[in-house]
Design an enzyme around this catalytic site. Structure first.
Site, mmCIF file in Angstrom:
data_model
loop_
_atom_site.group_PDB
_atom_site.id
_atom_site.type_symbol
_atom_site.label_atom_id
_atom_site.label_comp_id
_atom_site.label_asym_id
_atom_site.label_seq_id
_atom_site.Cartn_x
_atom_site.Cartn_y
_atom_site.Cartn_z
ATOM 1 N N GLN A 100 37.507 38.466 53.834
ATOM 2 C CA GLN A 100 38.115 39.671 54.552
ATOM 3 C C GLN A 100 36.712 40.676 55.049
ATOM 4 O O GLN A 100 36.621 41.074 56.163
ATOM 5 C CB GLN A 100 39.083 40.293 53.908
ATOM 6 N N GLY A 132 40.940 49.058 40.968
ATOM 7 C CA GLY A 132 40.024 48.428 41.901
ATOM 8 C C GLY A 132 40.279 49.311 43.342
ATOM 9 O O GLY A 132 38.994 49.735 43.745
ATOM 10 N N HIS A 133 41.473 49.626 43.801
ATOM 11 C CA HIS A 133 41.508 50.622 44.803
ATOM 12 C C HIS A 133 40.832 51.867 44.638
ATOM 13 O O HIS A 133 40.173 52.692 45.576
ATOM 14 C CB HIS A 133 42.948 50.715 45.107
ATOM 15 N N MET A 188 47.320 47.920 50.913
ATOM 16 C CA MET A 188 48.466 47.553 51.103
ATOM 17 C C MET A 188 49.283 48.286 49.720
ATOM 18 O O MET A 188 50.559 47.741 49.451
ATOM 19 C CB MET A 188 48.810 46.112 51.035
ATOM 20 N N GLY A 189 48.846 49.104 49.033
ATOM 21 C CA GLY A 189 49.669 49.779 48.161
ATOM 22 C C GLY A 189 49.481 49.350 46.765
ATOM 23 O O GLY A 189 48.906 48.334 46.714
ATOM 24 N N ALA A 190 50.566 49.646 45.958
ATOM 25 C CA ALA A 190 50.719 48.796 44.530
ATOM 26 C C ALA A 190 49.116 49.193 43.849
ATOM 27 O O ALA A 190 48.552 48.273 43.400
ATOM 28 C CB ALA A 190 50.864 47.633 44.443
ATOM 29 N N LEU A 191 48.962 50.458 43.961
ATOM 30 C CA LEU A 191 47.379 50.641 43.580
ATOM 31 C C LEU A 191 46.918 50.612 42.166
ATOM 32 O O LEU A 191 47.798 50.640 41.251
ATOM 33 C CB LEU A 191 47.110 52.374 44.235
ATOM 34 N N SER A 205 47.089 43.833 43.119
ATOM 35 C CA SER A 205 48.430 44.166 43.212
ATOM 36 C C SER A 205 49.560 43.092 42.739
ATOM 37 O O SER A 205 50.344 43.631 41.886
ATOM 38 C CB SER A 205 48.843 44.521 44.648
ATOM 39 N N ARG A 206 49.034 42.037 42.928
ATOM 40 C CA ARG A 206 49.867 40.691 42.865
ATOM 41 C C ARG A 206 50.118 40.457 41.127
ATOM 42 O O ARG A 206 50.872 39.820 41.028
ATOM 43 C CB ARG A 206 49.483 39.411 43.474
HETATM 44 P P1 AMP Z 1 44.962 45.197 48.843
HETATM 45 O O1 AMP Z 1 45.646 46.529 48.671
HETATM 46 O O2 AMP Z 1 45.310 44.174 48.091
HETATM 47 O O3 AMP Z 1 44.934 44.819 50.706
HETATM 48 O O4 AMP Z 1 43.482 45.919 48.669
HETATM 49 C C1 AMP Z 1 42.963 46.879 49.462
HETATM 50 C C2 AMP Z 1 41.375 47.000 49.408
HETATM 51 O O5 AMP Z 1 41.029 46.885 48.106
HETATM 52 C C3 AMP Z 1 40.661 45.541 49.786
HETATM 53 O O6 AMP Z 1 39.416 46.010 50.481
HETATM 54 C C4 AMP Z 1 40.573 44.811 48.760
HETATM 55 O O7 AMP Z 1 39.368 43.953 48.681
HETATM 56 C C5 AMP Z 1 40.325 46.115 47.660
HETATM 57 N N1 AMP Z 1 40.410 45.487 46.260
HETATM 58 C C6 AMP Z 1 41.585 44.968 45.674
HETATM 59 N N2 AMP Z 1 41.441 44.500 44.525
HETATM 60 C C7 AMP Z 1 40.139 45.052 44.081
HETATM 61 C C8 AMP Z 1 39.304 44.786 42.864
HETATM 62 N N3 AMP Z 1 39.703 44.586 41.849
HETATM 63 N N4 AMP Z 1 38.129 45.473 42.792
HETATM 64 C C9 AMP Z 1 37.606 46.117 43.942
HETATM 65 N N5 AMP Z 1 38.222 46.076 45.301
HETATM 66 C C10 AMP Z 1 39.582 45.496 45.341
#
Ligand code: AMP
Length: 282
Positions: free
Chosen positions: A153, A36-37, A30-33, A186-187
């Protein structure tokens, strides 16, 4: 790296890749990369001929309109961060293109979605299921990469892929953390520097509980240890703390389960954060 906003164009590209025998890795976000992404992106780049990252804040999965409105969005920053990372396509559709009409189809994940996030965010996983299915159809990934930060998820998508015979392989990636232990999210952008320090206690509490578990405490005692730690942290409000079997998400009531994880959600400065820690893996 090419930015694609049209569904038709993305579909044509993925079609051509598959016809040419190329493997496609998809990283839905969902962006705000953040890093982790990027860890998901790196794994995709290594394992696939073509990598697509989708950047789409999916309104269907937000049960709270304020959360949707406040969700951080900055496509230019995201594109900047992806520069030089060997991503082939960034797929970022508009809401009106993604949902020409409000979908009537509902995704019911049964008992897997009635607990943890599903319990506190009604309709969330229905929205996740719909958008991931659409992304899988449009991008036709050989492999799709999901973070274990969103353990529930990941589990649901794996189950959906298996139950509905999708040809995509779902790959789960470990949680990437800040030096403080705070799980990247992202939050976190919405937290003040002080809020980030408070939020770092989420992981500390998980580790405290894990130590208790290692010493042979049962799930109840382990939970008490974690909860009493969090009670002392001013500014952190825990929503749930569950010790579960990470395959079924059922709470475990003894130490004999094959695999065990603590899943937690809490609020800092009004921002909802989740995290988890495996106590034992299969
Ligand atoms: P989001 O943009 O929050 O929907 O995350 C997109 C993908 O990145 C999802 O599969 C998340 O589980 C993964 N993700 C988000 N934060 C992390 C993190 N800190 N470490 C590993 N994967 C992450």
């Amino acid at each position: 790296m090419q930015l694609i906003t049209s569904l038709e164009e993305m579909y044509t590209i993925s079609d051509e890749c598959r016809l040419a025998g190329k493997s496609i890795g998809l990283v839905p976000t969902m962006g705000a990369l953040h890093e982790g992404h990027l860890s998901l992106v790196n794994s995709s780049v290594v394992a696939n001929d073509v990598t697509i990252i989708s950047i789409y804040v999916n309104p269907l999965q937000f049960n709270n309109p304020t959360d949707l409105q406040k969700y951080p969005r900055n496509l230019n920053d995201d594109l900047h961060l992806l520069h030089g990372k060997s991503v082939d396509y960034v797929f970022s559709p508009s809401d009106s293109d993604m949902y020409k009409e409000h979908p009537q189809v509902k995704m019911d994940f049964g008992s897997l979605a009635n607990v943890l996030e599903g319990q506190y965010r009604p309709g969330h996983f229905d929205g996740v299921g719909v958008v991931v299915t659409k992304l899988f159809h449009i991008c036709q990934p050989t492999r799709a990469y999901f973070g274990l930060k969103d353990l529930q998820q990941y589990l649901l998508i794996k189950r959906m892929v298996s139950d509905l015979s999708f040809s995509t392989t779902v790959v789960g990636m470990p949680i990437v953390r800040e030096d403080s232990g705070l799980a990247m999210s992202s939050r976190n952008q919405r937290l003040s520097p002080n809020g980030r320090q408070i939020a770092a206690h989420i992981y500390q509490g998980l580790k405290r509980a894990a130590e208790a578990w290692k010493k042979g405490k049962n799930p109840d005692e382990t939970k008490k240890e974690g909860i009493s730690f969090y009670r002392e942290i001013h500014g952190l409000e825990i929503e749930y703390f569950h010790i579960v079997d990470p395959d079924t998400l059922r709470e475990v009531d003894s130490n004999v389960a094959q695999a065990v994880a603590i899943c937690i959600a809490g609020y800092v400065e009004g921002v909802r954060l989740i995290d988890n820690l495996y106590l034992r893996q299969d």
